[in-house]
Design an enzyme around this catalytic site. Structure first.
Site, PDB file in Angstrom:
ATOM      1  N   HIS A  22     -11.270   2.455   3.123  1.00  0.00           N
ATOM      2  CA  HIS A  22     -10.511   2.403   5.014  1.00  0.00           C
ATOM      3  C   HIS A  22     -12.008   3.131   5.586  1.00  0.00           C
ATOM      4  O   HIS A  22     -12.430   4.144   5.246  1.00  0.00           O
ATOM      5  CB  HIS A  22      -9.668   4.053   5.324  1.00  0.00           C
ATOM      6  CG  HIS A  22      -8.806   4.411   6.440  1.00  0.00           C
ATOM      7  ND1 HIS A  22      -8.923   5.258   7.356  1.00  0.00           N
ATOM      8  CD2 HIS A  22      -7.388   3.190   6.956  1.00  0.00           C
ATOM      9  CE1 HIS A  22      -8.999   5.125   8.052  1.00  0.00           C
ATOM     10  NE2 HIS A  22      -7.635   4.004   8.478  1.00  0.00           N
ATOM     11  N   ASP A  69      -8.108   8.688  -2.489  1.00  0.00           N
ATOM     12  CA  ASP A  69      -7.915   9.298  -0.773  1.00  0.00           C
ATOM     13  C   ASP A  69      -6.357   7.728  -1.808  1.00  0.00           C
ATOM     14  O   ASP A  69      -5.980   6.684  -1.684  1.00  0.00           O
ATOM     15  CB  ASP A  69      -8.368   8.414  -0.225  1.00  0.00           C
ATOM     16  CG  ASP A  69      -7.037   7.465   1.256  1.00  0.00           C
ATOM     17  OD1 ASP A  69      -6.367   8.026   1.080  1.00  0.00           O
ATOM     18  OD2 ASP A  69      -7.542   6.508   1.415  1.00  0.00           O
ATOM     19  N   GLN A  75      -2.540   5.356   0.456  1.00  0.00           N
ATOM     20  CA  GLN A  75      -1.131   4.628   0.096  1.00  0.00           C
ATOM     21  C   GLN A  75      -0.459   4.610  -0.847  1.00  0.00           C
ATOM     22  O   GLN A  75       0.105   3.635  -1.583  1.00  0.00           O
ATOM     23  CB  GLN A  75      -2.413   2.751   0.241  1.00  0.00           C
ATOM     24  CG  GLN A  75      -2.814   2.570   1.313  1.00  0.00           C
ATOM     25  CD  GLN A  75      -1.642   2.546   2.592  1.00  0.00           C
ATOM     26  OE1 GLN A  75      -0.647   1.781   2.622  1.00  0.00           O
ATOM     27  NE2 GLN A  75      -2.309   2.794   4.025  1.00  0.00           N
ATOM     28  N   LYS A  92       2.831   8.142   6.750  1.00  0.00           N
ATOM     29  CA  LYS A  92       3.326   6.910   5.742  1.00  0.00           C
ATOM     30  C   LYS A  92       3.983   7.468   4.732  1.00  0.00           C
ATOM     31  O   LYS A  92       4.246   5.988   4.021  1.00  0.00           O
ATOM     32  CB  LYS A  92       1.583   6.270   5.356  1.00  0.00           C
ATOM     33  CG  LYS A  92       0.171   6.466   6.225  1.00  0.00           C
ATOM     34  CD  LYS A  92      -0.819   6.141   5.899  1.00  0.00           C
ATOM     35  CE  LYS A  92      -2.003   6.185   6.639  1.00  0.00           C
ATOM     36  NZ  LYS A  92      -1.777   4.720   7.762  1.00  0.00           N
ATOM     37  N   CYS A 108      -8.616  -0.778  10.167  1.00  0.00           N
ATOM     38  CA  CYS A 108     -10.330   0.264  10.197  1.00  0.00           C
ATOM     39  C   CYS A 108     -10.975  -0.079   8.543  1.00  0.00           C
ATOM     40  O   CYS A 108     -11.305   1.406   7.737  1.00  0.00           O
ATOM     41  CB  CYS A 108      -9.638   1.453   9.635  1.00  0.00           C
ATOM     42  SG  CYS A 108      -9.268   2.453  11.621  1.00  0.00           S
TER      43      CYS A 108
END
Length: 396
Positions: free
Chosen positions: A114, A190, A193, A216, A354
């Protein structure tokens, strides 16, 4: 752990009475208990935290502190520091700005990132820091040997996504952490997700920084987390709430997460995020994972049977989270997403997500249609999506 019972869970999400929501990778819905927890703060004990001694601020401070502990427990952090941020983007930028860089340092990242985990490292080029970009294989997965070649003794930091927001690919972060240790490099993961969809154990992964967003994972917008193994970065901001003492000549920083949370934080948001992780724990993250695997497998099988449809990413639903990107031949992703909305009230994401470097690498500058699943989605919703897409492709 209990099995995910979508019918019962859906009662906590009134919006699902009118739509089919397949855009949780961008922003998930928030259940009623999370909204109630935030409203309870506003109605019953609204006050600042860490300031004063009256009963309201004492209660707010305790609830706020407890929320940090809940989040740390949820990601299996054990020790370390759990800091409230606005989102994953801010958390990553805090690391990029807070480390002491020198000319010749290298950051290894991937073409699948991203923009939030790509641009902060590109900006360091102005300070003489190199960026090494590892590209995925044709099926959206990575060969571990590519990281073994890219990571060397000049590597200061490796920054990568645990799971792709476009392809759904789950990266072997634990194995990559081992390579980092061999070369004395730090690892930033990261988890925007992965934290909402996979059982996560920071201790098991072995990373130095773990970043993710509340919005999220059933929590409120404007909340994110930076977990740090060691407090080894400089605070991005200085001001009230993050100091132990101040004189006319100097100041001493507070210990723990307070050091990195200057100013009045999003108190209701952090309390809401704490309730969100409790909600997910009640569902059971292993159960959430299995539920999404089942739906993803059903979706992949259905899409693969259609003419004029191309699927991107791993074909094995056990190697990915519930994020599926595809295109219909001859149609722009925005057109497909708009038809799904208008024809069947199905909400999907379309565009580049993105992730423009990934789109350029894959040769799809227009982007994809993305379906992202969560614990409140059902097999019946997948069936309706597939029926609608079948009708669209029959007209081609």
């Amino acid at each position: 752990m209990i099995a995910v019972r979508s019918t019962e869970i859906r009662r906590d999400f009134p919006l699902l009475k009118d739509i089919i929501y397949f855009d949780s990778a961008a922003t998930s819905l928030s259940p009623e208990p999370v909204i109630h927890a935030m409203n309870e703060y506003e109605r019953l004990y609204r006050a600042n935290v860490g300031r004063g001694v009256h009963r309201l601020t004492s209660l707010a401070s305790q609830k706020y502190h407890n929320a940090h502990q809940k989040v740390a427990r949820f990601i299996g952090a054990g020790e370390g520091t759990t800091v409230l941020t606005k989102n994953t983007t801010e958390a990553i930028n805090m690391v990029a700005c807070g480390l002491s860089w020198k000319k010749g340092d290298t950051v290894v990242t991937t073409a699948m990132e991203h923009h939030s985990n790509f641009l902060p490292w590109m900006r360091l080029r102005d300070r003489g820091v190199r960026t090494e970009v590892v590209v995925p294989q044709a099926d959206g997965t990575f060969d571990l040997s590519a990281f073994e070649l890219a990571i060397n003794d000049s590597t200061r930091l490796v920054a990568l996504s645990h799971a792709s927001n476009v392809l759904g690919t789950v990266l072997p972060v634990k194995e990559i952490a081992g390579i980092c240790k061999e070369h004395g490099a730090r690892l930033l993961v990261d988890g925007a997700q992965s934290a909402p969809h996979l059982p996560v154990s920071i201790k098991d992964i072995g990373c130095d920084y773990f970043c993710f967003s509340g919005h999220k994972m059933l929590g409120p917008t404007g909340t994110g987390i930076l977990w740090m193994k060691d407090d080894d970065i400089d605070p991005l901001l200085v001001g009230g709430g993050m100091i132990e003492s101040v004189s006319a000549e100097s100041y001493t920083l507070a210990a723990g997460y307070q050091r990195y949370e200057a100013g009045t934080p999003h108190i209701a948001g952090m309390i809401g995020l704490g309730r969100a992780v409790e909600y997910l724990e009640g569902a059971g993250m292993d159960s959430v994972r299995r539920h999404e695997e089942h739906l993803t497998g059903k979706l992949l099988t259905g899409l693969a049977s259609m003419e004029h449809v191309r699927i991107y990413g791993p074909t094995d639903n056990t190697e990915r989270i519930g994020v599926v990107s595809f295109n219909i031949e001859g149609m722009h992703p925005h057109e497909v997403s708009h038809i799904l909305d208008e024809a069947a009230a199905i909400m999907t994401r379309s565009g580049e997500h993105c992730c423009q470097p990934l789109m350029h690498h894959m040769g799809i500058p227009g982007g994809t249609v993305r379906v992202s699943l969560y614990l409140y989605n059902t097999a019946e919703e997948i069936d309706l999506l597939l029926d609608t897409l079948a009708e669209i492709t029959r007209r081609l």
